[in-house]
Design an enzyme around this catalytic site. Sequence first.
Site, PDB file in Angstrom:
ATOM      1  CG  ASP A  98      -2.092   0.948   1.036  1.00 32.43           C
ATOM      2  OD1 ASP A  98      -2.495   1.196  -0.120  1.00 32.43           O
ATOM      3  OD2 ASP A  98      -2.618   1.454   2.048  1.00 32.43           O
ATOM      4  CE1 TYR A 119      -0.390   8.717   4.453  1.00 30.24           C
ATOM      5  CE2 TYR A 119       1.817   9.640   4.350  1.00 30.24           C
ATOM      6  CZ  TYR A 119       0.558   9.608   4.917  1.00 30.24           C
ATOM      7  OH  TYR A 119       0.252  10.468   5.956  1.00 30.24           O
ATOM      8  CG  HIS A 149      -4.370  10.554   2.709  1.00 33.37           C
ATOM      9  ND1 HIS A 149      -5.408  10.471   3.620  1.00 33.37           N
ATOM     10  CD2 HIS A 149      -3.478   9.592   3.057  1.00 33.37           C
ATOM     11  CE1 HIS A 149      -5.150   9.483   4.473  1.00 33.37           C
ATOM     12  NE2 HIS A 149      -4.000   8.939   4.153  1.00 33.37           N
ATOM     13  NE  ARG A 158       4.221  13.930  10.607  1.00 34.49           N
ATOM     14  CZ  ARG A 158       3.621  12.963   9.917  1.00 34.49           C
ATOM     15  NH1 ARG A 158       3.342  11.809  10.479  1.00 34.49           N
ATOM     16  NH2 ARG A 158       3.313  13.134   8.656  1.00 34.49           N
ATOM     17  CD  GLU A 218      -6.312   4.443   4.651  1.00 31.00           C
ATOM     18  OE1 GLU A 218      -5.685   3.610   3.961  1.00 31.00           O
ATOM     19  OE2 GLU A 218      -5.773   5.167   5.521  1.00 31.00           O
ATOM     20  CD  GLU A 240      -5.543   2.796  -0.233  1.00 32.23           C
ATOM     21  OE1 GLU A 240      -4.733   2.175  -0.957  1.00 32.23           O
ATOM     22  OE2 GLU A 240      -5.415   2.908   1.005  1.00 32.23           O
ATOM     23  CG  ASP A 298      -5.813   0.131   3.452  1.00 34.79           C
ATOM     24  OD1 ASP A 298      -5.880  -0.965   4.022  1.00 34.79           O
ATOM     25  OD2 ASP A 298      -4.863   0.925   3.581  1.00 34.79           O
ATOM     26  CD  GLN A 306      -3.331   4.433  10.681  1.00 39.03           C
ATOM     27  OE1 GLN A 306      -4.558   4.374  10.515  1.00 39.03           O
ATOM     28  NE2 GLN A 306      -2.539   4.973   9.779  1.00 39.03           N
ATOM     29  CB  THR A 320      -6.229   7.681   1.629  1.00 42.77           C
ATOM     30  OG1 THR A 320      -6.119   6.608   2.551  1.00 42.77           O
ATOM     31  CG2 THR A 320      -7.583   8.341   1.767  1.00 42.77           C
TER      32      THR A 320
END
Length: 424
Positions: free
Chosen positions: A135, A137, A142, A151, A208, A210, A242, A249, A358
């Site tokens: 998978d 990213y 996203h 963050r 998600e 995808e 997904d 997580q 995603t």
Amino acid sequence: MKIEANLPQLKSWVTIPDKSDFPIQNLPFGIFKTKYLSSVAGVAIGEHVLDLVYLHENGYLDGLGLPAGIFNQKYLNDFLALGRKKGREVRARVSELLRHDNDELKSNRAACEIALVPQNEVQMQMPVRIPNYTDFYSSEEHATNVGSMFRDPKNALLPNWKHLPVGYHGRASSIVISGTPIHRPKGQIKLPETAFPVFCPTQKLDFELEVAFITCAETKLGSPISVPEAEENIFGLVLFNDWSARDIQTWEYVPLGPFLAKNFGSTISPWIVTLDALEPFRVKGPEQFPHVLPYLSFDGEKNFDIALEVLIQTNNEQPTTISRSNFKYMYWNMAQQLAHHTVNGCNIQVGDMYGSGTISGPSPGSYGSLLELTWNGQRPLHLADGSERKFILDNDTVIMKGHCEKEGVRIGFGECKGRILAAN
Ligand code: MN
């Protein structure tokens, strides 16, 4: 490349309803079974499935050099292993047989009765046996949304993000076909206000949105696939959900990435839409800056304009559309993803599944997960039945759809659908 089977003016003698996902320009491959047939390969056309075993055994595919029994199998892997060129030849022949001015199959009423099975009489099966699942990213929107949330909004993207397509190795064994229910997973959750984790069902179950590509080649360990070679190793695409447990997580993902938050299940749509059928829908992707390293550079249009939609359905009520996105938003394209994946010599196998990550667009209505759509539960969504959603509740059904449209041709993916059951 000019592909005859894609011509917009083609018409079929099979009735194609308005807004069908499966006109003669699509012809995706899948595996189906019926009350009378065990799993065999077929092609979707309008509201029917065309039985490839029947066509093959009755001479309609003569001259293509297909091995005996190639379609009379539980999975398409052996067919995919023949390569994209052979897939193109079969699709071209099926297109020919279905054209309005071709009598070969049409004039044989008995053959039509057997070979054309109404879709509401079939049960779609997993199209491929999946040896490996990766998978990525690769949507900038996203990654930026998630980075801002967890963050720092000022440094949402980590320093590596614009230099390589970030990915992780997922779990192939828990990928299921559309329509398969999934139990809410349990796991370790640590809330900010407590010192220790608890073990309980996830409270933040998410989807998600995808798209996944499926490879049709076996490479040798140590032999990378370059960007220009990459697409010849990709047979086609499916929609991919997904499923993700956000609270599990958050606690587990440092430092090695997603694990139990993702491996309890992923859902795919049943029809592999060929890269050939998607050829007319190529578009330019987002500008990549800073410039990528030479092994990731590419020429031409490598993104695809596929409109995507996510709906939530509760208790058989009318589903509510909660997101509209597009595959064209991907920052990293599939050729770059596959080239990067193999640049260290990692080998690929036939039937491997590669999730895009995603797919979120620039506007809030185009975000590809509830995490983003509700901003981690802070802004609940309102559904048609009057209820609110921060995350997925038990008995909710998530439906994903995708289609391309141009010059009066509309080709689609069918549905990627899954219902969440209470935790076991
Ligand atoms: Mn994902």
